[in-house]
Design a protein around this motif. Structure first.
Motif, PDB file in Angstrom:
ATOM      1  N   PRO A 209       0.826  -1.207   0.000  1.00 42.68           N
ATOM      2  CA  PRO A 209       0.000   0.000   0.000  1.00 42.68           C
ATOM      3  C   PRO A 209       0.862   1.259   0.000  1.00 42.68           C
ATOM      4  N   ALA A 210       0.234   2.403  -0.303  1.00 43.99           N
ATOM      5  CA  ALA A 210       0.918   3.692  -0.291  1.00 43.99           C
ATOM      6  C   ALA A 210      -0.116   4.778  -0.016  1.00 43.99           C
ATOM      7  N   ILE A 211       0.355   5.947   0.400  1.00 45.16           N
ATOM      8  CA  ILE A 211      -0.530   7.070   0.718  1.00 45.16           C
ATOM      9  C   ILE A 211      -0.062   8.307  -0.046  1.00 45.16           C
ATOM     10  N   PHE A 212      -0.987   8.924  -0.801  1.00 44.77           N
ATOM     11  CA  PHE A 212      -0.774  10.217  -1.435  1.00 44.77           C
ATOM     12  C   PHE A 212      -1.529  11.280  -0.624  1.00 44.77           C
ATOM     13  N   SER A 213      -0.988  12.498  -0.617  1.00 40.24           N
ATOM     14  CA  SER A 213      -1.641  13.564   0.145  1.00 40.24           C
ATOM     15  C   SER A 213      -1.418  14.906  -0.531  1.00 40.24           C
ATOM     16  N   ARG A 214      -2.416  15.759  -0.437  1.00 40.44           N
ATOM     17  CA  ARG A 214      -2.241  17.124  -0.926  1.00 40.44           C
ATOM     18  C   ARG A 214      -1.632  18.014   0.150  1.00 40.44           C
ATOM     19  N   ARG A 215      -1.684  17.533   1.421  1.00 44.30           N
ATOM     20  CA  ARG A 215      -1.082  18.260   2.533  1.00 44.30           C
ATOM     21  C   ARG A 215       0.295  17.651   2.841  1.00 44.30           C
ATOM     22  N   PRO A 216       1.223  18.444   3.271  1.00 49.19           N
ATOM     23  CA  PRO A 216       2.528  17.880   3.664  1.00 49.19           C
ATOM     24  C   PRO A 216       2.396  17.039   4.922  1.00 49.19           C
ATOM     25  N   PHE A 217       3.246  16.047   5.055  1.00 47.63           N
ATOM     26  CA  PHE A 217       3.236  15.171   6.222  1.00 47.63           C
ATOM     27  C   PHE A 217       3.978  15.834   7.386  1.00 47.63           C
ATOM     28  N   LEU A 218       3.362  15.819   8.555  1.00 45.39           N
ATOM     29  CA  LEU A 218       4.107  16.189   9.755  1.00 45.39           C
ATOM     30  C   LEU A 218       5.092  15.091  10.113  1.00 45.39           C
ATOM     31  N   ARG A 219       4.676  13.853   9.820  1.00 41.88           N
ATOM     32  CA  ARG A 219       5.545  12.704  10.079  1.00 41.88           C
ATOM     33  C   ARG A 219       5.064  11.541   9.220  1.00 41.88           C
ATOM     34  N   ALA A 220       5.993  10.795   8.689  1.00 35.17           N
ATOM     35  CA  ALA A 220       5.684   9.574   7.944  1.00 35.17           C
ATOM     36  C   ALA A 220       6.384   8.417   8.628  1.00 35.17           C
ATOM     37  N   GLU A 221       5.651   7.366   8.866  1.00 36.14           N
ATOM     38  CA  GLU A 221       6.232   6.230   9.566  1.00 36.14           C
ATOM     39  C   GLU A 221       5.737   4.934   8.941  1.00 36.14           C
ATOM     40  N   THR A 222       6.278   3.837   9.429  1.00 36.97           N
ATOM     41  CA  THR A 222       5.917   2.517   8.926  1.00 36.97           C
ATOM     42  C   THR A 222       5.367   1.683  10.064  1.00 36.97           C
ATOM     43  N   VAL A 223       4.205   1.083   9.840  1.00 36.45           N
ATOM     44  CA  VAL A 223       3.580   0.201  10.817  1.00 36.45           C
ATOM     45  C   VAL A 223       3.805  -1.234  10.344  1.00 36.45           C
ATOM     46  N   ARG A 224       4.521  -1.994  11.136  1.00 39.50           N
ATOM     47  CA  ARG A 224       4.816  -3.374  10.757  1.00 39.50           C
ATOM     48  C   ARG A 224       3.809  -4.294  11.431  1.00 39.50           C
ATOM     49  N   LEU A 225       3.016  -4.980  10.608  1.00 43.36           N
ATOM     50  CA  LEU A 225       1.936  -5.816  11.133  1.00 43.36           C
ATOM     51  C   LEU A 225       2.215  -7.306  11.006  1.00 43.36           C
ATOM     52  N   GLY A 226       2.985  -7.709  10.029  1.00 47.60           N
ATOM     53  CA  GLY A 226       3.139  -9.134   9.769  1.00 47.60           C
ATOM     54  C   GLY A 226       4.567  -9.609   9.852  1.00 47.60           C
ATOM     55  N   ASP A 227       4.695 -10.920   9.687  1.00 50.81           N
ATOM     56  CA  ASP A 227       6.022 -11.534   9.685  1.00 50.81           C
ATOM     57  C   ASP A 227       6.098 -12.640   8.645  1.00 50.81           C
ATOM     58  N   GLY A 228       5.165 -12.637   7.702  1.00 49.28           N
ATOM     59  CA  GLY A 228       5.172 -13.640   6.643  1.00 49.28           C
ATOM     60  C   GLY A 228       5.578 -13.024   5.318  1.00 49.28           C
ATOM     61  N   TRP A 229       5.209 -13.689   4.217  1.00 54.13           N
ATOM     62  CA  TRP A 229       5.614 -13.198   2.912  1.00 54.13           C
ATOM     63  C   TRP A 229       4.730 -12.077   2.406  1.00 54.13           C
ATOM     64  N   TRP A 230       3.507 -11.926   2.969  1.00 54.98           N
ATOM     65  CA  TRP A 230       2.649 -10.808   2.572  1.00 54.98           C
ATOM     66  C   TRP A 230       3.290  -9.497   3.042  1.00 54.98           C
ATOM     67  N   PRO A 231       3.103  -8.391   2.300  1.00 53.44           N
ATOM     68  CA  PRO A 231       3.719  -7.125   2.715  1.00 53.44           C
ATOM     69  C   PRO A 231       3.414  -6.787   4.170  1.00 53.44           C
ATOM     70  N   ALA A 232       4.459  -6.660   4.972  1.00 54.41           N
ATOM     71  CA  ALA A 232       4.288  -6.422   6.402  1.00 54.41           C
ATOM     72  C   ALA A 232       4.300  -4.945   6.745  1.00 54.41           C
ATOM     73  N   ASP A 233       4.950  -4.123   5.918  1.00 59.06           N
ATOM     74  CA  ASP A 233       5.092  -2.699   6.216  1.00 59.06           C
ATOM     75  C   ASP A 233       3.918  -1.921   5.640  1.00 59.06           C
ATOM     76  N   GLN A 234       3.169  -1.277   6.522  1.00 54.44           N
ATOM     77  CA  GLN A 234       2.009  -0.493   6.126  1.00 54.44           C
ATOM     78  C   GLN A 234       2.310   0.988   6.386  1.00 54.44           C
ATOM     79  N   PRO A 235       1.927   1.876   5.455  1.00 51.22           N
ATOM     80  CA  PRO A 235       2.258   3.294   5.631  1.00 51.22           C
ATOM     81  C   PRO A 235       1.333   3.982   6.630  1.00 51.22           C
ATOM     82  N   ALA A 236       1.892   4.907   7.386  1.00 48.71           N
ATOM     83  CA  ALA A 236       1.125   5.743   8.311  1.00 48.71           C
ATOM     84  C   ALA A 236       1.688   7.152   8.234  1.00 48.71           C
ATOM     85  N   VAL A 237       0.799   8.142   8.143  1.00 46.90           N
ATOM     86  CA  VAL A 237       1.240   9.537   8.037  1.00 46.90           C
ATOM     87  C   VAL A 237       0.458  10.382   9.026  1.00 46.90           C
ATOM     88  N   LEU A 238       1.103  11.399   9.522  1.00 44.46           N
ATOM     89  CA  LEU A 238       0.470  12.353  10.431  1.00 44.46           C
ATOM     90  C   LEU A 238       0.312  13.672   9.677  1.00 44.46           C
TER      91      LEU A 238
END
Length: 305
Positions: A209-238
């Motif tokens: 997944p990815a996140i587009f925004s018209r506003r600038p990010f105060l912070r961009a981080e990565t939320v790691r949810l998994g430990d298998g072969w499916w993409p584990a890193d999910q985007p999170a923005v403030l």
């Protein structure tokens, strides 16, 4: 001397009365059952009862099962996957029970009709009630507009995707399956309106997944949810909206097409709900959850905060 015969006085008997015997003969009740129920009808009633009892027991198991996807034994994975699949069919089971209630009425089986209608209302009722249009409550502030879109990594119709995004004109755009082909073309096409992008997934990953925004990010981080072969890193923005900080998390949950992926899906939902509970701030979770609203994962997210 003449002989006198004395006769005893016997009371005169009253003349016999004629009694009319009135018999009330009821008309046959067309609804009443015959004294002997045909064997075919008894078989149908038995089958109808089985069609209620076994699915009802299965749905009860699905909702009562203490789901814990962190336990990785094969038995727990199998039972958890069974509960996941059954809960995904909650609406279908409810509609089937309502149909069974109609059949029970035709079979003149009143108890079966009552229980089938009750089970159908409990299972299908919440979803059917949610379909009733309701007027939205007036917003105290201008709402933030978030769009989620699964691009489909094999899709090549860039013009149609761009047209859909521009027609919706969201403040934030959460996309899934942001593969190499999309990463090479879509950001440039959206740069005039949504110049800010956070895509923490691997460059060669066609499911991230990815996140587009018209506003600038105060912070961009990565939320790691998994430990298998499916993409584990999910985007999170403030971001800031109406002078308030708002956390937006974009997710693409595993597609439940195998035992392993069902277990991963349950695990992703559970960890995301735990994360939302810990954060304790205003946030939006958007994306492709690959789970029905009746699933235990969806339930956990709704009650996370």
């Amino acid at each position: 001397m003449p002989k006198h015969t004395t006769r005893s006085a016997t009371p005169a008997l009253p003349p016999p009365r004629r009694y009319a015997l009135l018999m009330s003969v009821d008309e046959p009740d067309p609804v009443a059952e015959p004294a002997t129920v045909p064997r075919s009808l008894r078989v149908l009633r038995g089958v109808a009862w089985l069609a209620l009892l076994f699915p009802a027991a299965a749905m009860a198991f699905a909702f009562l099962w203490p789901d814990n996807p962190e336990r990785t034994t094969l038995t727990f994975d199998l039972l958890g996957a069974a509960a996941f699949v059954l809960r995904s069919a909650t609406l279908h089971a409810g509609l089937a029970f309502l149909g069974l209630a109609i059949i029970a009425e035709l079979l003149r089986e009143r108890r079966l009709r009552l229980w089938a209608a009750l089970a159908g209302a409990l299972l299908a009722g919440p979803t059917l009630l949610a379909l009733i249009p309701r007027a939205a409550a007036p917003a105290a502030v201008e709402p933030v507009r978030v769009m989620t879109l699964n691009l489909l990594h094999s899709n090549t119709d860039l013009d149609a995707v761009e047209a859909s995004i521009r027609a919706a004109d969201p403040d934030l755009l959460v996309v899934q399956e942001f593969g190499p082909a999309w990463a090479a073309t879509l950001p440039a096409r959206l740069a005039d309106r949504w110049p800010h992008l956070h895509a923490p997934g691997r460059a060669d990953d066609g499911l991230a997944p990815a996140i587009f925004s018209r506003r600038p990010f105060l912070r961009a981080e990565t939320v790691r949810l998994g430990d298998g072969w499916w993409p584990a890193d999910q985007p999170a923005v403030l971001v800031t909206h109406q002078s308030r900080e708002l956390l937006v998390v974009g997710v693409h949950m595993p597609t439940p097409t195998s035992l392993d992926l069902i277990t991963q899906n349950r695990r992703y939902h559970r960890r995301l709900a735990q994360l939302a509970t810990r954060r304790g701030q205003s946030f939006i979770i958007a994306g492709d959850f690959n789970a029905a609203p009746s699933s235990v994962g969806s339930h956990d997210l709704r009650h996370a905060g």
